[in-house]
Every structure is written in structure tokens, then in C-alpha cells.
Design a protein around this motif. Structure first.
Motif, PDB file in Angstrom:
ATOM      1  N   THR A  47     -27.015   1.779   6.147  1.00 40.42           N
ATOM      2  CA  THR A  47     -26.572   0.406   5.540  1.00 40.42           C
ATOM      3  C   THR A  47     -25.608  -0.148   6.494  1.00 40.42           C
ATOM      4  OG1 THR A  47     -25.845  -1.150   3.952  1.00 40.42           O
ATOM      5  CG2 THR A  47     -25.061   1.192   3.967  1.00 40.42           C
ATOM      6  N   HIS A  48     -25.202  -1.366   6.424  1.00 42.57           N
ATOM      7  CA  HIS A  48     -23.972  -1.994   7.357  1.00 42.57           C
ATOM      8  C   HIS A  48     -23.008  -1.589   6.536  1.00 42.57           C
ATOM      9  CE1 HIS A  48     -21.536  -4.535   9.685  1.00 42.57           C
ATOM     10  NE2 HIS A  48     -21.147  -5.311   8.495  1.00 42.57           N
ATOM     11  N   LEU A  94     -21.208   3.080   2.367  1.00 38.77           N
ATOM     12  CA  LEU A  94     -21.253   1.745   2.331  1.00 38.77           C
ATOM     13  C   LEU A  94     -19.875   1.180   2.939  1.00 38.77           C
ATOM     14  CD1 LEU A  94     -22.467  -1.140   1.387  1.00 38.77           C
ATOM     15  CD2 LEU A  94     -21.470  -0.636  -0.838  1.00 38.77           C
ATOM     16  N   PHE A  95     -18.691   1.962   2.721  1.00 41.50           N
ATOM     17  CA  PHE A  95     -17.512   1.590   3.271  1.00 41.50           C
ATOM     18  C   PHE A  95     -17.023   2.244   4.316  1.00 41.50           C
ATOM     19  CE2 PHE A  95     -17.571   1.341  -1.634  1.00 41.50           C
ATOM     20  CZ  PHE A  95     -17.932   0.066  -1.592  1.00 41.50           C
ATOM     21  N   GLN A  96     -15.926   1.687   5.244  1.00 43.81           N
ATOM     22  CA  GLN A  96     -15.710   2.497   6.295  1.00 43.81           C
ATOM     23  C   GLN A  96     -14.655   3.603   6.036  1.00 43.81           C
ATOM     24  OE1 GLN A  96     -13.419  -0.731   8.885  1.00 43.81           O
ATOM     25  NE2 GLN A  96     -15.615  -1.279   9.994  1.00 43.81           N
ATOM     26  N   HIS A  97     -14.001   3.376   5.017  1.00 46.13           N
ATOM     27  CA  HIS A  97     -13.263   4.752   4.536  1.00 46.13           C
ATOM     28  C   HIS A  97     -13.287   4.804   3.108  1.00 46.13           C
ATOM     29  CE1 HIS A  97     -11.162   4.687   8.519  1.00 46.13           C
ATOM     30  NE2 HIS A  97     -11.222   3.203   8.421  1.00 46.13           N
ATOM     31  N   THR A 198     -27.774  -1.943  -2.042  1.00 44.86           N
ATOM     32  CA  THR A 198     -28.142  -3.350  -1.973  1.00 44.86           C
ATOM     33  C   THR A 198     -27.458  -4.333  -2.850  1.00 44.86           C
ATOM     34  OG1 THR A 198     -30.019  -3.173  -3.646  1.00 44.86           O
ATOM     35  CG2 THR A 198     -30.584  -2.487  -1.403  1.00 44.86           C
ATOM     36  N   GLY A 199     -26.946  -3.998  -4.040  1.00 41.80           N
ATOM     37  CA  GLY A 199     -26.274  -5.044  -4.982  1.00 41.80           C
ATOM     38  C   GLY A 199     -24.953  -5.313  -4.990  1.00 41.80           C
ATOM     39  N   PHE A 200     -24.269  -4.301  -4.508  1.00 38.79           N
ATOM     40  CA  PHE A 200     -22.564  -4.217  -4.589  1.00 38.79           C
ATOM     41  C   PHE A 200     -22.035  -5.561  -4.061  1.00 38.79           C
ATOM     42  CE2 PHE A 200     -18.227  -3.497  -3.058  1.00 38.79           C
ATOM     43  CZ  PHE A 200     -17.775  -3.108  -4.055  1.00 38.79           C
ATOM     44  N   ALA A 201     -22.362  -6.065  -2.843  1.00 37.62           N
ATOM     45  CA  ALA A 201     -21.784  -7.276  -2.312  1.00 37.62           C
ATOM     46  C   ALA A 201     -22.465  -8.435  -2.854  1.00 37.62           C
ATOM     47  CB  ALA A 201     -21.855  -7.335  -0.869  1.00 37.62           C
ATOM     48  N   ARG A 202     -23.587  -8.406  -3.821  1.00 41.93           N
ATOM     49  CA  ARG A 202     -24.039  -9.470  -4.228  1.00 41.93           C
ATOM     50  C   ARG A 202     -23.718  -9.869  -5.720  1.00 41.93           C
ATOM     51  NH1 ARG A 202     -30.588  -8.174  -2.830  1.00 41.93           N
ATOM     52  NH2 ARG A 202     -30.163  -8.272  -0.749  1.00 41.93           N
ATOM     53  N   VAL A 203     -23.042  -8.994  -6.316  1.00 41.18           N
ATOM     54  CA  VAL A 203     -22.290  -9.127  -7.765  1.00 41.18           C
ATOM     55  C   VAL A 203     -21.276 -10.195  -7.400  1.00 41.18           C
ATOM     56  CG1 VAL A 203     -20.827  -8.222  -9.464  1.00 41.18           C
ATOM     57  CG2 VAL A 203     -22.316  -6.671  -8.245  1.00 41.18           C
ATOM     58  N   PRO A 204     -21.507 -11.441  -8.288  1.00 41.92           N
ATOM     59  CA  PRO A 204     -20.650 -12.586  -8.064  1.00 41.92           C
ATOM     60  C   PRO A 204     -19.384 -12.387  -7.956  1.00 41.92           C
ATOM     61  CG  PRO A 204     -22.434 -12.652 -10.004  1.00 41.92           C
ATOM     62  CD  PRO A 204     -22.263 -11.406  -9.406  1.00 41.92           C
TER      63      PRO A 204
END
Length: 228
Positions: A47-48, A94-97, A198-204
Motif C-alpha cells: 500500500t501507499h 500504512l505509516f512511514q513511522h 483500505t478504509g483508514f483514510a476513508r473514515v470521515p
């Protein structure tokens, strides 16, 4: 002269008989119980990565979580250790650090981690298991409901994300209940991982926080570029 042997009659105390009955029933239930310690490996998620530094808090209740059911067939399934491994790997992907902790950072500990952007604290809300009947094939279904609490670096709430996971025994021909339930639990864990990525960044609420942060970072960079 012949000797006479006296035969004693076994005690028939009702309390003794009742205790023996309970002990026998307990022994039979433990012999029929399905006990599973879920373990396995999860490959890194492709993932990015988000340009964030996070701390994932694993409370003792989460890290040692065990689900036990005494309704019908006795089932005990331990998912604490595998959950910690799963969410640790997900955060690394998912996270850089990313770092882990066993309790929420306090105001005295936060200055040692000035780069922290978000704090994540997962917890188990509910676990449900669908048991096959004796006449059916050994196919189990597992539902896990997670509550992922997200805080900013000051410990202020950002989001309360209810995330569900589902798993089903992928084959119908296993001979052991333990193996069948273990496979269903692992499928549920992988499903939780897919939902997280897939859903973390989509949580409003999280999406809004990310947009606000991006705007603030862009403004700061522009101000620095404008300095003489």
C-alpha cells in the motif's frame, strides 16, 4: 476354622454422588471443548504509505484477549497475541513511522516523541462464533468487531472507528474442530487487515483530519519559502 470377611457397602451419600456427577460432567465437557490459540504470519501490506508517525497502544486486555463460550459446545479461542502482531504489521505498512506502547502516552511522555502525529488504540468490542452441528461438516464462522480509537498528538479524540471482520473455514474436509476454527479465525484476521488498510483514510473524521493537516503543512512550507 474358616474366617469370615466383612464386605463394606459403598457410601451412597447424596452429596458425594452429586459431586462425582459434576466432576464427571466437567471432565466430559473439557474433553469435548475446542481450544484454539490463534497464530500465524501476515505478509506486509502492499500500500501507499501515509506520511505520518503513529503510536499504536495495545492495552493488556487487548493483548491477552480470549473469547470463551459455554453455550452448547464449549469453545475457547485466544486472539490476543495474533492481534498485536497483525496491527503492528499494519501500522508499519500504512505509516512511514510507527511505534507501539502498552498504555496511552501521558503529557510527560509526549515531549519525548515530538514527531507523533496520531495515536491508535484498538479494542475488541465483540466476538461471535457460528458452530457447525454434529451432523454438518466442520465449517466455522467467526465475526470480530473492533473499535479503533484515534487521537491526535495531544491525546484529543479524532475518530472512533467501528471495524468488523469476518472469517469462514475455507475448506469443508478438515477432521479437527481446532484446525477448522483456527482457519476461520485467521481468515477473519486477514479480513480485518484488509479493512484497516483500505478504509483508514476513508473514515470521515480521519479524512478531515488529514486534509486539515495537509493544509497546515502546505501553509508552513509556503511561509518558509517566502522568508528572506
Amino acid at each position: 476354622m474358616s474366617s469370615i470377611k466383612m464386605m463394606t457397602k459403598p457410601a451412597s451419600n447424596p452429596r458425594t454422588l452429586l459431586a462425582l456427577s459434576f466432576a464427571l460432567a466437567s471432565l466430559l465437557l473439557s474433553a469435548c471443548a475446542t481450544q484454539v490459540e490463534v497464530d500465524g504470519n501476515f505478509p506486509p501490506a502492499l500500500t501507499h504509505q501515509l506520511p505520518l508517525s503513529t503510536v499504536v497502544v495495545f492495552d493488556p486486555a487487548f493483548a491477552s484477549h480470549r473469547f470463551e463460550s459455554t453455550e452448547g459446545a464449549q469453545v475457547s479461542i485466544s486472539v490476543g497475541k495474533i492481534q498485536v502482531e497483525l496491527f503492528t504489521g499494519l501500522a508499519d505498512s500504512l505509516f512511514q513511522h510507527s511505534a507501539t506502547a502498552t498504555s496511552m502516552p501521558t503529557s510527560t511522555s509526549m515531549p519525548t516523541q515530538p514527531e507523533t502525529d496520531l495515536i491508535l488504540r484498538p479494542s475488541v468490542e465483540d466476538v461471535q462464533i457460528s458452530m457447525p452441528n454434529e451432523s454438518q461438516l466442520k465449517v466455522f464462522e467467526v465475526w470480530i468487531k473492533y473499535n479503533l480509537q484515534v487521537f491526535n498528538s495531544a491525546g484529543e479524540p479524532v475518530a472512533d472507528w467501528i471495524m468488523t471482520a469476518y472469517g469462514k473455514t475455507p475448506t469443508r474436509f478438515l477432521k479437527s474442530n481446532t484446525d477448522a476454527l483456527h482457519q476461520a479465525a485467521m481468515v477473519a484476521m486477514r479480513d480485518a487487515g484488509a479493512h484497516f488498510i483500505t478504509g483508514f483514510a476513508r473514515v470521515p473524521e480521519i479524512r478531515q483530519w488529514l486534509q486539515t493537516r495537509q493544509t497546515r503543512v502546505s501553509s508552513t512550507n509556503i511561509s518558509k519559502m517566502a522568508e528572506p
